[in-house]
Design a protein around this motif. Sequence first.
Motif, short mmCIF file in Angstrom:
data_model
loop_
_atom_site.label_atom_id
_atom_site.label_comp_id
_atom_site.label_asym_id
_atom_site.label_seq_id
_atom_site.Cartn_x
_atom_site.Cartn_y
_atom_site.Cartn_z
N ASP A 135 0.83 -1.21 0.00
CA ASP A 135 0.00 0.00 0.00
C ASP A 135 0.86 1.26 0.00
N GLY A 136 2.00 1.21 0.69
CA GLY A 136 2.91 2.34 0.63
C GLY A 136 3.41 2.58 -0.78
N GLU A 137 3.68 1.50 -1.51
CA GLU A 137 4.13 1.64 -2.89
C GLU A 137 3.02 2.20 -3.77
N ARG A 138 1.77 1.81 -3.52
CA ARG A 138 0.65 2.37 -4.29
C ARG A 138 0.56 3.89 -4.07
N LEU A 139 0.75 4.33 -2.82
CA LEU A 139 0.69 5.76 -2.55
C LEU A 139 1.84 6.49 -3.25
N ARG A 140 3.01 5.88 -3.29
CA ARG A 140 4.13 6.51 -3.99
C ARG A 140 3.83 6.68 -5.47
N ARG A 141 3.19 5.69 -6.07
CA ARG A 141 2.84 5.81 -7.49
C ARG A 141 1.83 6.93 -7.71
N LEU A 142 0.87 7.04 -6.81
CA LEU A 142 -0.10 8.14 -6.91
C LEU A 142 0.60 9.48 -6.73
N LEU A 143 1.50 9.57 -5.74
CA LEU A 143 2.20 10.82 -5.46
C LEU A 143 3.04 11.25 -6.65
N ALA A 144 3.62 10.31 -7.36
CA ALA A 144 4.48 10.64 -8.50
C ALA A 144 3.71 11.33 -9.62
N GLU A 145 2.38 11.25 -9.60
CA GLU A 145 1.56 11.89 -10.63
C GLU A 145 0.64 12.96 -10.03
N ALA A 146 0.87 13.32 -8.78
CA ALA A 146 0.01 14.30 -8.10
C ALA A 146 0.56 15.71 -8.27
N ASP A 147 -0.29 16.68 -8.05
CA ASP A 147 0.12 18.08 -7.99
C ASP A 147 0.21 18.58 -6.56
N VAL A 148 -0.61 17.98 -5.69
CA VAL A 148 -0.69 18.40 -4.29
C VAL A 148 -0.76 17.17 -3.41
N PHE A 149 -0.03 17.20 -2.30
CA PHE A 149 -0.10 16.18 -1.26
C PHE A 149 -0.44 16.92 0.02
N VAL A 150 -1.60 16.64 0.61
CA VAL A 150 -2.02 17.34 1.82
C VAL A 150 -2.28 16.32 2.91
N GLN A 151 -1.69 16.57 4.08
CA GLN A 151 -1.82 15.61 5.17
C GLN A 151 -2.04 16.33 6.49
N GLY A 152 -2.80 15.67 7.36
CA GLY A 152 -3.16 16.26 8.64
C GLY A 152 -2.71 15.44 9.83
N TYR A 153 -1.72 14.59 9.66
CA TYR A 153 -1.20 13.82 10.78
C TYR A 153 -0.25 14.69 11.60
N ARG A 154 0.05 14.22 12.80
CA ARG A 154 0.96 14.99 13.65
C ARG A 154 2.29 15.22 12.93
N PRO A 155 2.93 16.39 13.19
CA PRO A 155 4.22 16.65 12.55
C PRO A 155 5.19 15.49 12.77
N GLY A 156 5.75 14.99 11.69
CA GLY A 156 6.71 13.90 11.76
C GLY A 156 6.10 12.52 11.65
N ALA A 157 4.78 12.39 11.72
CA ALA A 157 4.17 11.07 11.77
C ALA A 157 4.37 10.29 10.47
#
Length: 466
Positions: free
Chosen positions: A269-291
């Motif tokens: 699943d981490g690899e799937r997210l990397r593939r999505l990220l490689a074609e994204a324009d924006v990555f937005v996350q709301g986890y604790r800093p550093g998580a």
Amino acid sequence: MPALTGQQALAQLWAAAALDPSALERALLPAGAPPLPSSFAVGALAQASIGASALMAAEFWRLRGGAAQTVTVDLAHAAAEFRSERYLRVDGAPAPELWDAIAGPYRCGDGRWVRIHTNFPHHRDGILRLLDCRHDKDSVAAALQGWRAFEFEQAVAERGLVATAMRSFDEWDQHPQGQAVAALPLLDIRRIGDAPPLARPFAPRPLQGMRVLDLTRIIAGPVGGRTLAAHGTDVLRITSPRLPSIPPLDIDTGRGKRNAELDLRQAADGERLRRLLAEADVFVQGYRPGALDALGFDPEQAARLRPGIVYASLSAYGHAGPWAERRGFDSLVQTASGFNHAEAAAFGGEQPRALPAQALDHAAGYLLAFGIVAALARQMREGGSWQVQVSLARTGLWLRQLGADQAACAAADPGLEQVAPWLDDYASGFGNLRAVRHAARLSLTPAHWALSSMPLGSHATEWLPR
């Protein structure tokens, strides 16, 4: 100081992002009577933050070859959108209760107040174990008589749970985290890597063709994603099957988005997210800093994987200071940073009094969308990869700086009938919805959600064609 108007607050935001002030001539934020009962300028906060996100979308469209257009935000409508989860109806009935039975404020044995947040089962169960009590308010209240407020706050934080002691503004301003927050910019937009400018050809909608990976939960981050979707982005929200959710919030903020599930602790699943990220324009996350750092999704790693990315982060207490990694929610930040104390005093009470909306959450969500589009515009002009950082606590400090109006405490609290002019009906995967439509009106590219709210995990982990 007298409370600022929404138009004045918008000018502050625009200057904070170092944007061309001539664009403000195309923003119409008419003043009016206070729309919500509060001693703070919650209406101006709503109008300005929604207006900034919409005006920035309009400016981005102009940079892509679109025409200049006006943006209008009605004050009362903006205040209603700041409470969108309260007005949501599903098949004609109110949405299920948002809050757990024991969540809320309690007095401790030293006479001070704390607020506990137990809306997630693991947070609730952890609080009950710490207090060694039953799941009812009387039992919690009795158990807290054996605690001093600040000691309870610290014990909760050490266990990864969520509760805060009520402070006054003066106490928060003297606290190390309050001082750290005061030193942060309201909207932190910075370049984090080199990349050529990415082509953004003309499209019929301001943000059409932009791809946003949305790894946020609850209200603030999902409101930001919902705002981007209102202007045409392909928002793919990624949730984890391991983490709890609050369904009414997912329904309300899910308009315009697709929803997929990934467990980032699983290598595939981490690899799937990397593939999505490689074609994204924006990555937005709301986890604790550093998580996300250990999982390979920190800003610098994202910029290497996708040069030109806009990486946006949302936190409770900011990315600096002793509480930077502490879990938090709007209600707890209000309590810790002085709002509950100040509102109680303004209304002549002693028990903590919340703002009349999850105002820090909603404002931070619109500021997040504003900052993301401002960073996309910089990327298009200058190149580079960019980071945007917003926090609930710094947003709260800005609300304080907008001024106060004691007379506004007497404003009526609008019910469903009063906000009816701004409600629309939507088909969804949950039934027929009635919900607040977007308050920003763009003269040439009306904001709207092209997709219905759907249950989490309803969609494939893939992008739509641009």
